[in-house]
Design an enzyme around this catalytic site. Structure first.
Site, mmCIF file in Angstrom:
data_model
loop_
_atom_site.group_PDB
_atom_site.id
_atom_site.type_symbol
_atom_site.label_atom_id
_atom_site.label_comp_id
_atom_site.label_asym_id
_atom_site.label_seq_id
_atom_site.Cartn_x
_atom_site.Cartn_y
_atom_site.Cartn_z
ATOM 1 N N ASP A 1 -9.296 27.444 -129.595
ATOM 2 C CA ASP A 1 -10.506 27.907 -130.424
ATOM 3 C C ASP A 1 -11.892 26.739 -130.238
ATOM 4 O OD1 ASP A 1 -9.330 30.163 -131.091
ATOM 5 O OD2 ASP A 1 -8.785 29.468 -132.967
ATOM 6 N N THR B 1 5.809 34.447 -134.774
ATOM 7 C CA THR B 1 7.156 34.062 -134.242
ATOM 8 C C THR B 1 7.091 32.498 -133.735
ATOM 9 O OG1 THR B 1 6.923 34.898 -132.138
ATOM 10 C CG2 THR B 1 7.966 36.281 -133.783
ATOM 11 N N ASP C 1 -6.736 24.123 -133.582
ATOM 12 C CA ASP C 1 -6.344 25.113 -132.423
ATOM 13 C C ASP C 1 -7.376 24.543 -131.269
ATOM 14 O OD1 ASP C 1 -6.726 27.254 -130.629
ATOM 15 O OD2 ASP C 1 -5.479 28.245 -131.999
ATOM 16 N N ARG D 1 0.748 31.986 -127.888
ATOM 17 C CA ARG D 1 2.032 31.739 -128.827
ATOM 18 C C ARG D 1 1.773 32.896 -129.859
ATOM 19 N NH1 ARG D 1 2.947 26.315 -132.347
ATOM 20 N NH2 ARG D 1 1.036 26.853 -133.207
#
Ligand code: PRP
Ligand code: URA
Length: 207
Positions: free
Chosen positions: A201, A106, A198, A102
């Site tokens: 991560d 945006t 995330d 991603r």
């Protein structure tokens, strides 16, 4: 299409451990493995089977065997975290990989890798990603595998946002969606609230 939100108490217990910001990488992965096995059990409930004649030590009988190949498609990176658990439950599954990152500005997905086993047009295809946020990544992957012929498709995500679920339901009404749980919303950066941060991560120890 059917959407199923599992809301299983054992998944909720393990997910709470994963959500905790103080949980270390290896405990995060261990709980994701365990949840993946629980989700695999639910997702494969309707896996196609055919009759098989065998003899038990006592007598002949007609049992069942899987009648379709299963192809798991983890969305890289974080989807890799669900593969071990699914493979434990479906050891003969083949694996296709698709890299979709991603763009943080945006929020649009960018494809960077794709490789699939042959026979995707006849297989049960199970797309794996811990997070369904805007739905952009999942929708892009569903587009790609459909272009390659996939027809019998399930999307499996651990944590979903209502925005992402709506987006997938609208774009791919033929795909069955399984969520471990449905969270409240997305924040202004496109992260799921309360979420777990995330997923890539946290799984791989990057930041
Ligand atoms: C995360 C996650 C999903 C995607 C969800 O991946 O694993 O693939 O974001 O967001 P969306 O529904 O808004 O598309 P990310 O792009 O961060 O890549 P990573 O797995 O490499 O960390
Ligand atoms: N991707 C993640 O890993 N987490 C989110 O909350 C949203 C997208």
């Amino acid at each position: 299409m059917a959407t199923k939100i599992l809301n299983h108490n054992l998944i909720s217990h393990k997910l709470t451990i994963m959500r905790d910001r103080n949980t270390k990488t290896y405990i995060f992965k261990q709980n994701l493995d365990e949840i993946a096995m629980l989700m695999a059990y639910e997702v494969t409930r309707d896996i196609p089977v055919k009759n098989k004649e065998i003899e038990t030590p006592i007598c002949p009988m007609v049992g069942k065997e899987m009648s379709k190949d299963v192809i798991l498609v983890p969305i890289l990176r974080a989807g890799i975290g669900l593969v071990d658990g699914f493979r434990t439950i479906i050891p003969n599954a083949k694996i296709g990989h698709i890299g979709m990152a991603r763009d943080e500005e945006t929020l649009l997905p960018v494809e960077y890798y794709a490789k699939f086993p042959s026979g995707i047009d006849k297989a049960r295809v199970i797309v794996l990603d811990p997070m369904l946020a805007t739905g952009g990544s999942a929708n892009a992957v569903l587009d790609v595998i459909k272009q390659r012929g996939a027809k019998d498709i399930q999307l499996v995500c651990l944590v979903g946002a209502p925005e992402g679920l709506r987006a997938v339901e609208e774009a791919h009404p033929d795909v069955d969606v399984y969520l471990g749980t449905l969270d409240e919303r997305l924040n202004e950066k496109g992260y799921i609230v309360p979420g777990l941060g995330d997923a890539g991560d946290r799984l791989f120890g990057t930041d």
